[in-house]
Design a protein around this motif. Structure first.
Motif, PDB file in Angstrom:
ATOM      1  N   ASP B 373     -20.714  -5.938  10.877  1.00 62.25           N
ATOM      2  CA  ASP B 373     -21.440  -7.132  11.343  1.00 62.25           C
ATOM      3  C   ASP B 373     -21.647  -6.684  12.928  1.00 62.25           C
ATOM      4  O   ASP B 373     -22.447  -7.590  13.591  1.00 62.25           O
ATOM      5  N   GLN B 374     -21.177  -5.865  13.456  1.00 67.59           N
ATOM      6  CA  GLN B 374     -21.101  -5.812  15.156  1.00 67.59           C
ATOM      7  C   GLN B 374     -22.701  -5.320  15.612  1.00 67.59           C
ATOM      8  O   GLN B 374     -23.435  -4.347  14.732  1.00 67.59           O
ATOM      9  N   GLU B 375     -23.229  -5.885  16.549  1.00 70.55           N
ATOM     10  CA  GLU B 375     -24.431  -5.734  17.022  1.00 70.55           C
ATOM     11  C   GLU B 375     -24.604  -4.260  17.612  1.00 70.55           C
ATOM     12  O   GLU B 375     -23.733  -3.888  18.330  1.00 70.55           O
ATOM     13  N   GLY B 376     -25.841  -3.619  17.585  1.00 68.06           N
ATOM     14  CA  GLY B 376     -26.144  -2.321  18.004  1.00 68.06           C
ATOM     15  C   GLY B 376     -26.547  -1.978  19.033  1.00 68.06           C
ATOM     16  O   GLY B 376     -26.638  -1.008  19.996  1.00 68.06           O
ATOM     17  N   ASP B 377     -27.177  -2.999  19.789  1.00 70.68           N
ATOM     18  CA  ASP B 377     -27.986  -2.992  21.197  1.00 70.68           C
ATOM     19  C   ASP B 377     -27.145  -3.525  22.236  1.00 70.68           C
ATOM     20  O   ASP B 377     -27.552  -3.691  23.491  1.00 70.68           O
ATOM     21  N   LYS B 378     -25.850  -3.526  21.901  1.00 75.08           N
ATOM     22  CA  LYS B 378     -24.900  -4.139  23.160  1.00 75.08           C
ATOM     23  C   LYS B 378     -23.968  -3.046  23.288  1.00 75.08           C
ATOM     24  O   LYS B 378     -23.685  -2.045  22.850  1.00 75.08           O
ATOM     25  N   GLN B 379     -23.238  -3.178  24.732  1.00 74.08           N
ATOM     26  CA  GLN B 379     -22.167  -2.379  24.944  1.00 74.08           C
ATOM     27  C   GLN B 379     -20.953  -2.365  24.056  1.00 74.08           C
ATOM     28  O   GLN B 379     -20.957  -3.602  23.533  1.00 74.08           O
ATOM     29  N   ILE B 380     -20.400  -1.303  23.711  1.00 76.90           N
ATOM     30  CA  ILE B 380     -19.244  -1.509  22.688  1.00 76.90           C
ATOM     31  C   ILE B 380     -18.078  -2.393  23.305  1.00 76.90           C
ATOM     32  O   ILE B 380     -18.199  -2.664  24.254  1.00 76.90           O
ATOM     33  N   ARG B 381     -17.470  -2.908  22.294  1.00 79.07           N
ATOM     34  CA  ARG B 381     -16.416  -3.896  22.381  1.00 79.07           C
ATOM     35  C   ARG B 381     -15.287  -3.163  22.698  1.00 79.07           C
ATOM     36  O   ARG B 381     -14.987  -2.293  22.078  1.00 79.07           O
ATOM     37  N   VAL B 382     -14.389  -3.663  23.742  1.00 80.09           N
ATOM     38  CA  VAL B 382     -13.057  -3.018  24.092  1.00 80.09           C
ATOM     39  C   VAL B 382     -11.957  -3.842  23.867  1.00 80.09           C
ATOM     40  O   VAL B 382     -11.832  -4.846  24.599  1.00 80.09           O
ATOM     41  N   LEU B 383     -10.959  -3.441  23.135  1.00 83.89           N
ATOM     42  CA  LEU B 383      -9.621  -4.206  23.074  1.00 83.89           C
ATOM     43  C   LEU B 383      -8.564  -3.497  23.517  1.00 83.89           C
ATOM     44  O   LEU B 383      -8.270  -2.191  23.213  1.00 83.89           O
ATOM     45  N   ARG B 384      -7.808  -4.104  24.619  1.00 86.46           N
ATOM     46  CA  ARG B 384      -6.955  -3.300  25.329  1.00 86.46           C
ATOM     47  C   ARG B 384      -5.566  -4.070  25.172  1.00 86.46           C
ATOM     48  O   ARG B 384      -5.344  -5.059  25.125  1.00 86.46           O
ATOM     49  N   TYR B 385      -4.591  -3.035  24.749  1.00 84.75           N
ATOM     50  CA  TYR B 385      -3.094  -3.603  24.483  1.00 84.75           C
ATOM     51  C   TYR B 385      -2.027  -2.804  25.368  1.00 84.75           C
ATOM     52  O   TYR B 385      -2.413  -1.315  25.554  1.00 84.75           O
ATOM     53  N   ALA B 386      -1.050  -3.411  25.944  1.00 83.73           N
ATOM     54  CA  ALA B 386      -0.017  -2.767  26.623  1.00 83.73           C
ATOM     55  C   ALA B 386       1.248  -3.174  25.853  1.00 83.73           C
ATOM     56  O   ALA B 386       1.423  -4.632  26.046  1.00 83.73           O
ATOM     57  N   ASN B 387       2.108  -2.412  25.549  1.00 85.69           N
ATOM     58  CA  ASN B 387       3.378  -2.967  24.712  1.00 85.69           C
ATOM     59  C   ASN B 387       3.073  -4.200  23.861  1.00 85.69           C
ATOM     60  O   ASN B 387       3.637  -4.975  23.919  1.00 85.69           O
ATOM     61  N   ARG B 388       2.149  -3.942  23.047  1.00 89.44           N
ATOM     62  CA  ARG B 388       1.665  -4.886  21.912  1.00 89.44           C
ATOM     63  C   ARG B 388       1.062  -6.190  22.427  1.00 89.44           C
ATOM     64  O   ARG B 388       1.089  -7.095  21.602  1.00 89.44           O
ATOM     65  N   VAL B 389       0.860  -5.970  23.812  1.00 87.95           N
ATOM     66  CA  VAL B 389       0.286  -7.551  24.295  1.00 87.95           C
ATOM     67  C   VAL B 389      -1.086  -7.278  24.708  1.00 87.95           C
ATOM     68  O   VAL B 389      -1.545  -6.311  25.284  1.00 87.95           O
ATOM     69  N   PRO B 390      -2.245  -8.202  24.242  1.00 92.51           N
ATOM     70  CA  PRO B 390      -3.630  -7.980  24.586  1.00 92.51           C
ATOM     71  C   PRO B 390      -3.899  -8.269  25.904  1.00 92.51           C
ATOM     72  O   PRO B 390      -3.104  -9.063  26.636  1.00 92.51           O
ATOM     73  N   LEU B 391      -4.544  -7.478  26.652  1.00 89.72           N
ATOM     74  CA  LEU B 391      -5.061  -7.716  28.166  1.00 89.72           C
ATOM     75  C   LEU B 391      -6.643  -8.098  27.989  1.00 89.72           C
ATOM     76  O   LEU B 391      -7.302  -7.590  27.466  1.00 89.72           O
ATOM     77  N   GLN B 392      -6.795  -9.458  28.416  1.00 92.94           N
ATOM     78  CA  GLN B 392      -7.958 -10.179  28.517  1.00 92.94           C
ATOM     79  C   GLN B 392      -8.814 -10.271  29.677  1.00 92.94           C
ATOM     80  O   GLN B 392      -9.828 -10.602  29.800  1.00 92.94           O
ATOM     81  N   TYR B 393      -8.192  -9.812  30.767  1.00 96.37           N
ATOM     82  CA  TYR B 393      -9.067  -9.840  32.232  1.00 96.37           C
ATOM     83  C   TYR B 393      -8.941  -8.642  33.109  1.00 96.37           C
ATOM     84  O   TYR B 393      -8.517  -7.479  32.397  1.00 96.37           O
ATOM     85  N   GLN B 394      -9.799  -8.445  33.854  1.00 91.11           N
ATOM     86  CA  GLN B 394     -10.044  -7.262  34.680  1.00 91.11           C
ATOM     87  C   GLN B 394     -10.342  -6.014  33.985  1.00 91.11           C
ATOM     88  O   GLN B 394      -9.695  -4.882  34.179  1.00 91.11           O
ATOM     89  N   GLN B 395     -11.074  -6.050  32.843  1.00 92.60           N
ATOM     90  CA  GLN B 395     -11.506  -5.039  31.988  1.00 92.60           C
ATOM     91  C   GLN B 395     -11.819  -3.696  33.023  1.00 92.60           C
ATOM     92  O   GLN B 395     -11.312  -2.469  32.658  1.00 92.60           O
ATOM     93  N   SER B 396     -12.705  -4.017  33.882  1.00 93.29           N
ATOM     94  CA  SER B 396     -13.455  -2.929  34.525  1.00 93.29           C
ATOM     95  C   SER B 396     -12.430  -2.079  35.371  1.00 93.29           C
ATOM     96  O   SER B 396     -12.601  -1.125  35.640  1.00 93.29           O
ATOM     97  N   ALA B 397     -11.264  -2.651  35.670  1.00 95.74           N
ATOM     98  CA  ALA B 397     -10.296  -2.232  36.783  1.00 95.74           C
ATOM     99  C   ALA B 397      -9.228  -1.369  35.921  1.00 95.74           C
ATOM    100  O   ALA B 397      -8.583  -0.766  36.430  1.00 95.74           O
ATOM    101  N   CYS B 398      -9.313  -1.340  34.478  1.00101.26           N
ATOM    102  CA  CYS B 398      -8.375  -0.892  33.805  1.00101.26           C
ATOM    103  C   CYS B 398      -8.638   0.917  33.512  1.00101.26           C
ATOM    104  O   CYS B 398      -9.537   1.189  33.101  1.00101.26           O
ATOM    105  N   VAL B 399      -7.363   1.407  33.344  1.00104.48           N
ATOM    106  CA  VAL B 399      -7.547   2.864  33.285  1.00104.48           C
ATOM    107  C   VAL B 399      -8.177   3.111  31.698  1.00104.48           C
ATOM    108  O   VAL B 399      -8.818   3.886  31.583  1.00104.48           O
TER     109      VAL B 399
END
Lengths: 565, 565
Positions: B373-399
């Motif tokens: 179902d994912q749209e093809g003309d967008k930047q990919i979606r990134v899901l970030r987790y640290a020790n099983r906790v989702p990170l939802q802010y400051q994506q651009s600053a993340c390693v």
């Protein structure tokens, strides 16, 4: 296995007791030594910059507060491959003996946290953190020398910070000779790496010089080169005033705390004395709306009463906080600085009127430097400042960058793809001055995203942008005009020769005809001056500049750059 | 005026004394209440998420540590336009009475800071900060109910935090009836705003469910809808072991501190007992290289000796720290989670072997979900987790984000412009598990950039990327194959008619010819199956895929999506 684990839970009590044994208090020094990246010590390169930055910021703050024109010497000596000694010496007011240990070897201790006044330091962490980092990485204590006046002896001491208790440990202390009227000298050994580049000491000091034209900085690099940034003005920045909190920025919890802590005997006097911009009139109005009698005791207010008072404050018209607690660099000083630093062909600088976020006054200043030596095919360069301190890390996380990205620079003649910085031969410098700059982290690298701040930045950018736009359009029209004319001029000789053949003109007549044609051309297409004059009317056209036009613009810019050489 | 100011400095002493009066200690609670954005309370929307996050993380940690399958109910009730009550209740081991006040109303207090073990909480700040925020914005104390076992009474109390002293204040406490064997219930009123979207409670809980398939979460939204995330497995994650520090990660300052604090009588036993991976053999080797006698007293080591010991440790071969202190989600569990959350057509998941940064073991896991179902003309979606906790802010600053950007996804069949995320119908999920996750700020939004971590992330991405590449190429070849064939098939009828006219075939014969032609075509161009089989050999071709090819790839992807509907 799961089953067995589940059984344990029936005796969960014991588990809770067992877990209770592990609970422990954490010292703030332990916390920050483990979380050193919060304070800007993620890696040896950054550690070197941060340490120098904290010391220089303190020196500048101290000098300005004492009304002294700062003269600061910064020295970084390489002791081993990844070990440096940094020495910062200023001509500031000095520090009284009993304060020295706590100021340099106790985290969360200082004079700037509890007051509302614009200054570089805010938290009372920075320099102590540097001392701690030096100690953790080299085991060496920090060496401090300070003298508070000609009549006083100089005090020298060596300090460690006890990370378990967050208390200073004095290793040595003595009176020493120092042939200097007053000042402070800080010497710290630390694990570090020295590199040039946009995030280097050199860049930091250069950018610091831009926004502190009243300071002289003498820098001796690890390569033993000496770079001097001489004072550009003898005028100290206006010393910002300290203010009381503004009622509109106060939260329920803080209000309750203030009512408990106040010396005021009545609510009426509490509102007038403990806040800014509250006169007896507005105080009465607030209390009346809240249904609280003016001489009620602040200490006896209930939570509900406090909440009603807050609501009443919301509904009462109050002046904005006084803004003399923030002092902008000033458009002309800022432009001087930019011109010193960046070879460009066009500069535009704006200082916005002060504004307020969460009760904290702040002021935004923006500067644009366009063309000149700057490369046209790259994303623009962004210089960020908070309270006259350059920010060199986490650009993408900063409200300044986000605000630039959200501003449409296409209409100002730069190319820009959605969600990205504009592209062009351009530098944008932004300065935010506030009694309280909300950094996204303790390392003071990026400014948090408050809507009020973002709005002011965008307004400042638009003001500069419009000036840029008219200049860029002018260049563009000038450029295409010259193109057209040179085209036509190319043909004149051919026309000349043609006429010569047809009418059998003499060479002299031919030349005459050709020069006449030139004159006619000049008149027909008008003088350049007049074209430049017209331009202002055409600014509106700009919005229509499309991508091709932009490509063209860059050519202009580059040529513009060449023109000046 | 400058002159006059300069004169003051001759009596600089007085200035220093004057400034000394302003010096003050700052309580850690004052610090964080003023710097609330450091803890994730920049705005009311984020405050709601952060508060729920801290409570849920604590519940999950407590349950797992006690070996209990977590069952957590999360409720957010809207009390007024911008005021919410959040209630989190778990079936955990409960908390012994005397610990409750400090755990919920004292910053920097907890069980997780001083141990090396993977857990969601790290600092002993989170939940107390939420309590403080609620109190600052609503004046209401937090309400805690906790029961440590069937045989024990439930304990109820109302807590405030004294921000001047960072000490808990118990407003009410009593024993209460609670028809529940054990567990803890936290109730906090706070100023907040509820919004849907990628940074909402809903998104947080959904993403939490992905990486915690062993937990049941019952969520009642402010709109009073109830959403249940049921447990997908009864298998608890392997409880990570607690470890001692690894010598290679220790700094001089820490070593000196450890030598002062240790109970060990000799350096030999100190090295063996206070560190992991040091046996008597390597201990001897280290001390010998450092020129320190094995039974020297740790407390009496000089700074230089300490430095020599550190150097010796560096030169001594030691095993990496044991890695059972970090437990990955596991590739299959992770993939289950992704499939539950994202409708895609292709999934690839990798779990890297554990690695070490600054002496801290960590493990990286990556998952890619492509197409669907994912749209093809967008930047990919990134899901970030640290020790099983989702990170939802400051994506651009993340390693994690930076590492994705630095990985060349063009060679894996996605389009990507330099310095940007790839574009395509794709989600990338990254999980970093560590005994110590280095967040860029206390709000735990982005992971700091350590080279070792970045390297592992890139390796994980490459492993997934290669799998993705072969799939994408297969789709691409399949797709063009089908195109070619349909082209040819289009002409068969015409050929049929032509032959019919030329040779005067009967309709029957014509049909026969046409079907024969089809068969020949089939044979000549081979069956789809065989094509699919071949593919693996052609993966190398991929590197050569250019931009046009990518455009084509997206069409494929979209069609792929349609195929499945």
């Amino acid at each position: 296995m799961t089953q067995q684990k589940l059984n344990e839970t029936t005796s969960g009590g014991t588990k809770a007791h067992e877990m209770a044994k592990k609970q422990r208090e954490i010292s703030v020094a332990e916390f920050f030594s483990k979380n050193r990246h919060l304070l800007g010590f993620d890696n040896p390169r950054k550690a070197l910059l941060t340490t120098i930055k904290e010391a220089v910021d303190n020196s500048l703050d101290a000098c300005e507060e004492a009304g002294i024109l700062p003269e600061i010497s910064v020295e970084a000596i390489q002791m081993a491959e990844s070990r440096f000694r940094i020495i910062i010496e200023d001509n500031g007011p000095g520090i009284v003996k009993k304060e020295v240990p706590k100021i340099f070897a106790k985290l969360l201790y200082g004079s700037k946290f509890h007051r509302l006044k614009m200054s570089r330091g805010q938290q009372g962490i920075g320099i102590s953190a540097s001392v701690m980092y030096g100690q953790m990485t080299t085991g060496k204590p920090a060496r401090i020398t300070t003298k508070i006046g000609p009549k006083y002896p100089a005090y020298y001491c060596e300090l460690n910070i006890n990370t378990t208790t967050n208390k200073p440990e004095i290793k040595t202390e003595k009176e020493v000779e120092w042939n200097k009227d007053q000042g402070t000298r800080v010497e710290i050994d630390l694990e570090a790496i020295y590199q040039k580049g946009s995030q280097s000491i050199d860049a930091y000091l250069k950018q610091t010089a831009i926004v502190n034209p009243h300071a002289t900085i003498i820098y001796t690099s690890p390569k033993a080169e000496q770079i001097i940034f001489p004072r550009a003005t003898d005028k100290l920045p206006k010393e910002p005033k300290e203010i009381k909190p503004h009622p509109k920025g106060v939260e329920l919890g803080l209000l309750i705390k203030m009512m408990q802590d106040t010396d005021a005997r009545t609510m009426q006097s509490f509102l007038i004395n403990d806040f800014t911009r509250v006169g007896s009139g507005s105080a009465k109005e607030i209390l009346q709306k809240a249904g609280v009698i003016p001489n009620a005791k602040p200490g006896q207010m209930s939570r509900d009463q406090a909440e009603r008072i807050l609501k009443a404050i919301d509904e009462t018209k109050l002046m904005n906080p006084p803004t003399d607690c923030v002092t902008p660099i000033g458009a002309d000083q800022f432009e001087k600085g930019l011109k010193k630093e960046i070879k460009a062909e066009f500069y535009a600088v704006t200082t916005r009127p002060p504004s307020v976020y969460r009760g904290n006054p702040f002021v935004v200043e923006a500067g644009i430097a366009y063309g000149g030596d700057q490369e046209g095919d790259k994303q623009i360069r962004v210089l960020r400042y908070a309270n006259r301190v350059p920010l060199q890390y986490q650009q993408s996380a900063c409200v300044t960058t986000q605000s630039i990205i959200q501003t449409n620079f296409r209409s100002y003649g730069l190319s820009q793809s959605r969600g990205a910085l504009p592209v062009g031969p351009c530098t944008i410098a932004l300065h935010i001055g506030s009694v309280w700059v909300p950094f996204t982290s303790e390392s003071k690298e990026a400014i948090a995203h408050y809507p009020e701040i973002s709005k002011e930045i965008k307004l400042a950018l638009q003001e500069c942008g419009r000036k840029l736009a008219s200049y860029v359009l002018k260049k563009k029209r000038l450029h295409s005009e010259l193109k057209k004319r040179s085209h036509i001029e190319k043909y004149i000789p051919h026309i000349g020769t043609a006429l010569q053949d047809l009418l059998g003109l003499s060479p002299g007549q031919k030349d005459l005809v050709e020069s006449d044609l030139k004159v006619i051309l000049e008149e027909r297409r008008g003088k350049l001056k007049s074209i430049e004059a017209e331009n202002s009317e055409y600014d509106k056209e700009l919005a229509s500049i499309g991508t091709d036009a932009e490509a063209e613009l860059h050519d202009d810019a580059d040529e513009g750059g060449d023109d000046r050489e």
